[in-house]
Design an enzyme around this catalytic site. Structure first.
Site, PDB file in Angstrom:
ATOM      1  N   SER A 144      -0.241  -1.911   1.626  1.00 60.25           N
ATOM      2  CA  SER A 144       0.981  -2.706   1.686  1.00 60.25           C
ATOM      3  C   SER A 144       0.667  -4.051   2.324  1.00 60.25           C
ATOM      4  O   SER A 144      -0.467  -4.308   2.714  1.00 60.25           O
ATOM      5  CB  SER A 144       2.041  -1.971   2.517  1.00 60.25           C
ATOM      6  OG  SER A 144       1.600  -1.924   3.862  1.00 60.25           O
ATOM      7  N   LYS A 145       1.692  -4.883   2.430  1.00 58.39           N
ATOM      8  CA  LYS A 145       1.491  -6.257   2.919  1.00 58.39           C
ATOM      9  C   LYS A 145       0.818  -6.314   4.292  1.00 58.39           C
ATOM     10  O   LYS A 145       0.125  -7.265   4.603  1.00 58.39           O
ATOM     11  CB  LYS A 145       2.841  -6.992   2.984  1.00 58.39           C
ATOM     12  CG  LYS A 145       3.332  -7.403   1.605  1.00 58.39           C
ATOM     13  CD  LYS A 145       4.327  -8.546   1.715  1.00 58.39           C
ATOM     14  CE  LYS A 145       4.722  -9.094   0.361  1.00 58.39           C
ATOM     15  NZ  LYS A 145       5.742  -8.259  -0.302  1.00 58.39           N
TER      16      LYS A 145
END
Length: 472
Positions: free
Chosen positions: A241-242
């Protein structure tokens, strides 16, 4: 009709954001399998989620695919343009009593779900409307009449055989109350009508597969082969994820990665061929097979990607590297008006650069006649006694005839000898005079690229600089 033996794969992203690393890898595996088998690769945009789908996202996905070099043979098809076809197939199932209208409200369904969970049952639809033979009405959904006994087997090309008990499966909604077919239904109709032979997708879809197989059977379609690719995890073993860094493909373009490096990196996230790490696209097409995709999740390692990028920067064709570097030079307000000069700069810098912005950043001294001199470097190396040596270099350089890499090397060695000093005594001061820094490509390379006039003028400027400093 297409040749039934022809492999036809597809990539079917939803345009609700950018193309992410996970999606790009799935697209790459599908593309490689089609290319390896001389089949066809189809691109379809799953834009039935009218609220979240945007044209901007579609454009971003197409741009990312193009940048990565994943060209498609057919498409892009848009799922939203096929809604009438999907609705006709929903009607066909209702007419054949393989699907039915259901008027249970969301509140009732939530109530049933809670009750099932409280009683330790699976929270699946309890079939209230299953045998009521209700007519279409406002707010009604259409549900698929799922077989209630037997098993559905998925012979997964990557995970092996997976069995599902049909009694565990739901009478899944195939058309929502707004008249739009659901994802699981539309995807079956589209894959079947586009004659997709191999559905390669992320393993978050595994649980959809038995339901989809039952829909293929109910609609009388041939069932494709399925291969579910394990997910990509961050270094902490949670889903990528980010917070693990950039996750969108185009962010890597902006960070100065080359598409070949990203493709090479993505293919090795879950697929291998012996111990080989570096593959050209042609090699990948020749070698790629679904049997060599690992069953377990792959861990994203930014260091490995950086290492590959450095490899590709070193071996990239000069003109392609020049094109790729230009936007990063422009960002710094630099412009290469002479492509030959640009090629020389690339030749000097490519051996040590890991990304394009880093390469552009370290090249700024080539573009200014007066590169700023690092204060600490000046204090340490630009001493009054050095001024005489630098002056001697500038004077002798004006006379040098063989201004080549070898010629410059010989010149500097001879000059040091004649002045009875070690070469390293003048190497750093000369480097600072030419680049303003203590770290740069080889001195002879820098002198060759800058050219004799620029070199002499920078050395003279540095001599003046030393003369203007207050004595310690």
């Amino acid at each position: 009709m297409h040749n039934i033996k022809e492999v036809r794969t597809r990539f079917a992203p939803s345009p609700t954001g950018y193309l992410h690393i996970g999606g790009a890898r799935t697209a790459l595996f599908s593309w490689l399998y089609a290319r390896h088998t001389r089949g066809k690769f189809v691109l379809r945009i799953e834009d039935t989620d009218q609220q979240r789908s945007t044209e901007e996202s579609t454009r971003a996905i197409l741009d990312a695919m193009t940048w990565l070099g994943l060209n498609w043979d057919e498409g892009p098809f848009f799922q939203a343009e096929r809604v009438d076809i999907h609705r006709a197939m929903v009607r066909k199932l209702v007419d054949e009593d393989k699907a039915y209208y259901c008027v249970c409200s969301p509140e009732e369904l939530e109530e049933k779900r809670k009750r099932a969970l409280a009683e330790g049952r699976k929270p699946k639809y309890d079939g209230t409307c299953r045998d009521k033979k209700l007519p279409p009405s406002d707010g009604a959904v259409v549900r698929f009449r799922c077989p209630q006994e037997g098993t559905t087997i998925v012979n997964d090309l990557i995970k092996g055989k997976i069995s599902f008990n049909n009694e565990e499966l739901d009478d899944l909604i195939i058309q929502r109350s707004d008249g739009y077919p659901t994802y699981n239904f539309a995807v079956v109709v589209d894959d079947a009508q586009m004659e997709i032979s191999h559905v390669i997708r992320g393993d978050d879809h595994v649980n959809n597969t038995p339901r989809q197989i039952l829909l293929y059977e109910a609609l009388g379609y041939d069932i494709p082969q399925f291969g579910h690719v394990p997910m990509i995890l961050g270094a902490d073993k949670t889903r990528l994820s980010k917070r693990h860094g950039a996750t969108s493909v185009m962010a890597y373009k902006e960070l100065g990665y080359l598409p070949e490096a990203l493709v090479n990196y993505l293919v090795r996230l879950g697929w291998s061929h012996g111990d080989q790490e570096i593959f050209s696209l042609d090699e990948l097409i020749g070698l790629f097979d679904l049997g060599s995709i690992g069953k377990s999740a792959a861990v994203f390692n930014p260091e490995k990607l950086l290492w590959l990028n450095q490899h590709y920067i070193k071996s990239y064709p000069e003109d392609k590297l020049l094109d790729a570097l230009n936007p990063f030079w422009n960002k710094l307000g630099l412009e290469v008006s002479d492509p030959d000069y640009g090629r020389h700069i690339i030749g000097d810098l490519r051996a040590r650069a890991k990304t394009l912005p880093e390469m552009a950043e370290s090249s700024t001294f080539y573009f200014t006649d007066e590169p700023p001199i690092d204060a600490d470097a000046a204090k340490k190396f630009l001493t009054p006694e050095i001024a005489g040596h630098l002056e001697a270099i500038a004077e002798a350089l004006a006379m040098i005839e063989d201004y080549s890499k070898e010629g410059i090397e010989v010149f500097l060695r001879n000059l040091a000898e004649a002045r009875a000093i070690k070469l390293k005594t003048i190497a750093q001061p000369l480097r600072i005079a030419l680049t303003g820094k203590t770290v740069s490509p080889g001195l002879d390379d820098v002198m060759l690229t800058l050219g004799k006039e620029r070199v002499i003028s920078r050395i003279r400027r540095t001599v003046s600089f030393i003369g203007s400093q207050p004595l310690p």
